[in-house]
Design a protein around this motif. Structure first.
Motif: not given
Length: 305
Positions: A108-117, A266-267, A230-234
């Motif tokens: 479970g490497y959760i950041e790979l499922f972050n919409p920011a990724f 980003i949604v 963390a905020q899913q912003d870019a």
């Protein structure tokens, strides 16, 4: 429908339980000897205190226990006949015997499922930044409740960004140096220098900072991208060059100023929900991602670089 068991319903496991329950997954058993006061009343009838009491119809397991317990719990689950297993990072086990026995493992490497990724991957695939020169990550925040069980800040925090960047670049990075600070014998801060071809990479991870920070910065020939995981912003800024008289002593074009920010829409979605949905799909199709058997060994060697 896949029948699941959840092993561990503490700080991280409770989030898995919430997501799995809200998704309508079939949770047959929850192994937690010391359930929290806020444990959902509707699920208390599925609580058991030991893996010895698991039902016989379990198809898949989600393991969300402290790192130090990964090896023992994984073996217990396999002994119970479960062949599809999700383990919260960093999956501190020797995977080879399980993979050779036909056990499907997912870490479970959760950041790979972050919409920011997904946003960063698209920007890089479209070459909007040009040739990448440098990538820097920062993952800072207070220590877990029992930092000794977490092993080190490298295993607790830095591994997220290492996996994230390696997934973006498509292969492993080369670790050049690791500066580490220890607190009571445990690494609590680490600054890791790495490279990937001509790309310079730095990972900054620390439990010694009160304010939580999860950021990624990518510098390319054509611009700069800043990502708040963390905020899913870019956002990114393109380079603006003064074409005349702006060369360095090697004759390279120098950066002068950056253009205005270009923000990405980003949604936002909960990464854990996307991660569990992916694991559920893997369980149903039998198609699991390739397990990187060398990753843990490379991370373990980091403090000796």
């Amino acid at each position: 429908m896949i029948n699941y068991c959840l092993i561990g319903a503490g700080s991280m496991g409770s989030n898995h339980l919430r997501v799995m329950h809200n998704m309508g997954l079939s949770i047959k058993a929850i192994v937690e000897p010391q359930p929290r006061d806020d444990f959902p009343a509707a699920l208390k009838d599925r609580l058991i205190s030991s893996t010895d009491d698991l039902p016989t119809d379990i198809d898949a397991a989600v393991i969300a226990v402290p790192t130090a317990l990964h090896a023992d719990i994984t073996q217990q689950i396999v002994d119970a006949g479960v062949k599809k297993i999700f383990i919260e990072k960093p999956a501190f086990i020797d995977p080879q015997p399980y993979l050779q026995a036909g056990i499907d493992l997912m870490v479970g490497y959760i950041e790979l499922f972050n919409p920011a990724f997904d946003c960063v991957r698209q920007v890089l695939s479209e070459n909007r930044l040009g040739k990448i020169k440098r990538i820097s990550s920062s993952r800072l925040g207070g220590p877990p409740r029992d930092h000794k069980k977490a092993k080190s800040v490298i295993w607790d925090l830095a591994v997220h960004d290492i996996r994230f960047i390696e997934a973006l670049l498509g292969s492993a990075v080369n670790f050049d140096h690791c500066a580490a600070r220890r607190d009571q014998g445990v690494v609590s801060s680490a600054l890791i220098s790495a490279s990937h071809g001509d790309i310079m990479i730095s990972f900054d991870a620390s439990w010694d900072v009160a304010n939580k920070k999860r950021t990624l910065e990518i510098f390319g020939e054509n611009g700069y991208m800043h990502v708040d995981l963390a905020q899913q912003d870019a956002f990114m800024r393109h380079n603006e060059f003064t074409r005349e008289g702006n060369l360095d002593f090697l004759g390279n074009m120098m950066w002068s100023t950056f253009a205005e920010e270009v923000k990405f829409g980003i949604v936002k979605e909960e990464p854990l929900k996307r991660e569990i949905a992916f694991f559920d799909e893997c369980c149903r199709t039998g198609e699991f991602p390739v397990y990187d058997v060398s990753f843990n060994a490379r991370i373990e060697a980091l403090t000796h670089v």
